[in-house]
Design a protein around this motif. Sequence first.
Motif, PDB file in Angstrom:
ATOM      1  N   GLU A  67       0.785  -1.228  -0.189  1.00  0.00           N
ATOM      2  CA  GLU A  67       0.026   0.115   0.187  1.00  0.00           C
ATOM      3  C   GLU A  67       0.848   1.320  -0.324  1.00  0.00           C
ATOM      4  O   GLU A  67       0.370   2.022  -0.512  1.00  0.00           O
ATOM      5  CB  GLU A  67      -1.492   0.344   1.031  1.00  0.00           C
ATOM      6  CG  GLU A  67      -2.264  -0.738   1.792  1.00  0.00           C
ATOM      7  CD  GLU A  67      -3.282  -0.865  -0.156  1.00  0.00           C
ATOM      8  OE1 GLU A  67      -3.348   0.021  -0.209  1.00  0.00           O
ATOM      9  OE2 GLU A  67      -3.518  -1.417  -1.336  1.00  0.00           O
ATOM     10  N   LEU A  68       2.146   1.601   1.012  1.00  0.00           N
ATOM     11  CA  LEU A  68       2.468   2.357   0.481  1.00  0.00           C
ATOM     12  C   LEU A  68       3.084   2.640  -1.065  1.00  0.00           C
ATOM     13  O   LEU A  68       3.626   4.054  -1.259  1.00  0.00           O
ATOM     14  CB  LEU A  68       3.924   2.067   1.538  1.00  0.00           C
ATOM     15  CG  LEU A  68       3.706   2.585   3.490  1.00  0.00           C
ATOM     16  CD1 LEU A  68       5.123   2.007   3.979  1.00  0.00           C
ATOM     17  CD2 LEU A  68       3.516   4.004   3.317  1.00  0.00           C
ATOM     18  N   ALA A  69       3.500   1.603  -1.494  1.00  0.00           N
ATOM     19  CA  ALA A  69       4.535   1.557  -2.961  1.00  0.00           C
ATOM     20  C   ALA A  69       3.304   2.093  -3.308  1.00  0.00           C
ATOM     21  O   ALA A  69       3.498   3.125  -4.383  1.00  0.00           O
ATOM     22  CB  ALA A  69       4.985  -0.065  -3.195  1.00  0.00           C
ATOM     23  N   HIS A  70       1.794   1.712  -3.504  1.00  0.00           N
ATOM     24  CA  HIS A  70       1.253   2.595  -4.422  1.00  0.00           C
ATOM     25  C   HIS A  70       0.546   3.944  -3.771  1.00  0.00           C
ATOM     26  O   HIS A  70       0.858   4.691  -5.055  1.00  0.00           O
ATOM     27  CB  HIS A  70      -0.504   1.282  -3.878  1.00  0.00           C
ATOM     28  CG  HIS A  70      -0.395   0.443  -4.789  1.00  0.00           C
ATOM     29  ND1 HIS A  70      -0.320  -0.560  -4.150  1.00  0.00           N
ATOM     30  CD2 HIS A  70      -0.845   0.304  -5.872  1.00  0.00           C
ATOM     31  CE1 HIS A  70      -0.843  -1.901  -4.805  1.00  0.00           C
ATOM     32  NE2 HIS A  70      -0.714  -1.604  -6.086  1.00  0.00           N
ATOM     33  N   LEU A  71       1.018   3.784  -2.364  1.00  0.00           N
ATOM     34  CA  LEU A  71       1.032   5.812  -2.451  1.00  0.00           C
ATOM     35  C   LEU A  71       2.384   6.587  -2.906  1.00  0.00           C
ATOM     36  O   LEU A  71       1.654   8.006  -3.357  1.00  0.00           O
ATOM     37  CB  LEU A  71       1.013   5.692  -0.866  1.00  0.00           C
ATOM     38  CG  LEU A  71      -0.132   5.932  -0.180  1.00  0.00           C
ATOM     39  CD1 LEU A  71      -0.308   5.318   1.510  1.00  0.00           C
ATOM     40  CD2 LEU A  71      -1.628   6.326  -0.393  1.00  0.00           C
ATOM     41  N   LEU A  72       2.946   6.286  -3.065  1.00  0.00           N
ATOM     42  CA  LEU A  72       3.742   6.322  -4.119  1.00  0.00           C
ATOM     43  C   LEU A  72       3.729   6.216  -5.612  1.00  0.00           C
ATOM     44  O   LEU A  72       5.323   6.601  -5.811  1.00  0.00           O
ATOM     45  CB  LEU A  72       5.447   5.615  -3.384  1.00  0.00           C
ATOM     46  CG  LEU A  72       5.675   6.367  -1.631  1.00  0.00           C
ATOM     47  CD1 LEU A  72       6.527   5.469  -0.894  1.00  0.00           C
ATOM     48  CD2 LEU A  72       5.708   7.793  -1.831  1.00  0.00           C
ATOM     49  N   GLY A  73       3.200   5.738  -5.912  1.00  0.00           N
ATOM     50  CA  GLY A  73       3.336   5.465  -7.439  1.00  0.00           C
ATOM     51  C   GLY A  73       3.823   4.050  -8.143  1.00  0.00           C
ATOM     52  O   GLY A  73       3.628   4.426  -9.269  1.00  0.00           O
ATOM     53  N   GLU A  74       4.203   3.351  -7.223  1.00  0.00           N
ATOM     54  CA  GLU A  74       5.149   2.346  -7.261  1.00  0.00           C
ATOM     55  C   GLU A  74       3.685   1.045  -7.848  1.00  0.00           C
ATOM     56  O   GLU A  74       2.766   0.818  -7.182  1.00  0.00           O
ATOM     57  CB  GLU A  74       5.957   1.699  -6.687  1.00  0.00           C
ATOM     58  CG  GLU A  74       7.143   2.435  -5.969  1.00  0.00           C
ATOM     59  CD  GLU A  74       7.505   2.693  -7.659  1.00  0.00           C
ATOM     60  OE1 GLU A  74       7.912   1.894  -8.123  1.00  0.00           O
ATOM     61  OE2 GLU A  74       8.133   3.421  -7.949  1.00  0.00           O
ATOM     62  N   PRO A  75       3.856   0.619  -8.573  1.00  0.00           N
ATOM     63  CA  PRO A  75       2.727  -0.462  -9.315  1.00  0.00           C
ATOM     64  C   PRO A  75       2.637  -1.784  -7.792  1.00  0.00           C
ATOM     65  O   PRO A  75       1.502  -2.634  -7.743  1.00  0.00           O
ATOM     66  CB  PRO A  75       3.099  -1.371 -11.087  1.00  0.00           C
ATOM     67  CG  PRO A  75       4.677  -1.257 -10.598  1.00  0.00           C
ATOM     68  CD  PRO A  75       5.022   0.231  -9.372  1.00  0.00           C
ATOM     69  N   GLY A  76       3.530  -2.269  -7.166  1.00  0.00           N
ATOM     70  CA  GLY A  76       3.757  -2.705  -5.949  1.00  0.00           C
ATOM     71  C   GLY A  76       5.336  -3.077  -5.282  1.00  0.00           C
ATOM     72  O   GLY A  76       6.171  -1.739  -5.344  1.00  0.00           O
ATOM     73  N   VAL A  77       5.270  -3.860  -4.542  1.00  0.00           N
ATOM     74  CA  VAL A  77       7.107  -4.423  -3.845  1.00  0.00           C
ATOM     75  C   VAL A  77       7.300  -4.988  -4.300  1.00  0.00           C
ATOM     76  O   VAL A  77       6.643  -6.478  -4.767  1.00  0.00           O
ATOM     77  CB  VAL A  77       6.669  -3.805  -2.016  1.00  0.00           C
ATOM     78  CG1 VAL A  77       5.393  -4.908  -1.801  1.00  0.00           C
ATOM     79  CG2 VAL A  77       7.772  -3.905  -1.625  1.00  0.00           C
ATOM     80  N   GLU A  78       8.729  -4.609  -4.309  1.00  0.00           N
ATOM     81  CA  GLU A  78       9.200  -6.079  -5.193  1.00  0.00           C
ATOM     82  C   GLU A  78       9.890  -6.864  -4.212  1.00  0.00           C
ATOM     83  O   GLU A  78       9.810  -8.541  -3.811  1.00  0.00           O
ATOM     84  CB  GLU A  78      10.748  -5.282  -5.329  1.00  0.00           C
ATOM     85  CG  GLU A  78      10.255  -5.010  -6.635  1.00  0.00           C
ATOM     86  CD  GLU A  78      10.302  -6.062  -7.774  1.00  0.00           C
ATOM     87  OE1 GLU A  78      10.844  -6.999  -8.112  1.00  0.00           O
ATOM     88  OE2 GLU A  78       9.872  -5.884  -9.009  1.00  0.00           O
ATOM     89  N   ALA A  79      10.384  -6.332  -2.778  1.00  0.00           N
ATOM     90  CA  ALA A  79      10.790  -7.181  -1.672  1.00  0.00           C
ATOM     91  C   ALA A  79      10.346  -6.556  -0.186  1.00  0.00           C
ATOM     92  O   ALA A  79      10.088  -4.925  -0.408  1.00  0.00           O
ATOM     93  CB  ALA A  79      12.273  -7.398  -2.017  1.00  0.00           C
TER      94      ALA A  79
END
Length: 162
Positions: A67-79
């Motif tokens: 969810e943090l990654a999405h807030l930062l505009g990332e599609p998801g988190v790698e690890a």
Amino acid sequence: MPQWTLFESDFHSIDRVLSELLERTNALSAHLVDRSGQLITTAGRSDDFDATAFASLVAADFTANAELAHLLGEPGVEAVVSEGRSRSVHSCLLADRVILCTVFDRRSTLGLVRFRAQRAVTELDPVFRGLFQKVGLMEPIESPDTEVAMAAGQEIDALFGD
């Protein structure tokens, strides 16, 4: 999420990959957890902590970081990495719904664990996708489980006193 069923051939494949991951990284343990927080299987040493609670927290942590990654505009988190004084945890996603967690200490390095975990993901991904086809779970989940996300939010609020 339905209860997990591992077929014998799948279990042997999974066990082999996890054992190899532990051997090649000198890690303490490896855990497979579904996105809802259910522990699928464990390899290595885990008798000094509650593996069920660990699985729930790993799933919540991974969901919160996604969810943090999405807030930062990332599609998801790698690890997701949690570094402690004596032990650390590296978690990554495979087959869109299973989290591979590797617990390691100073006898290993994050770089080695990250590299070997990615190799394990490459081997485990088709095993789990085939398993999902066998049990009728063809479609991977596309967003984090709402209940897990809400529970993670409540835990974060409790930590910060809100």
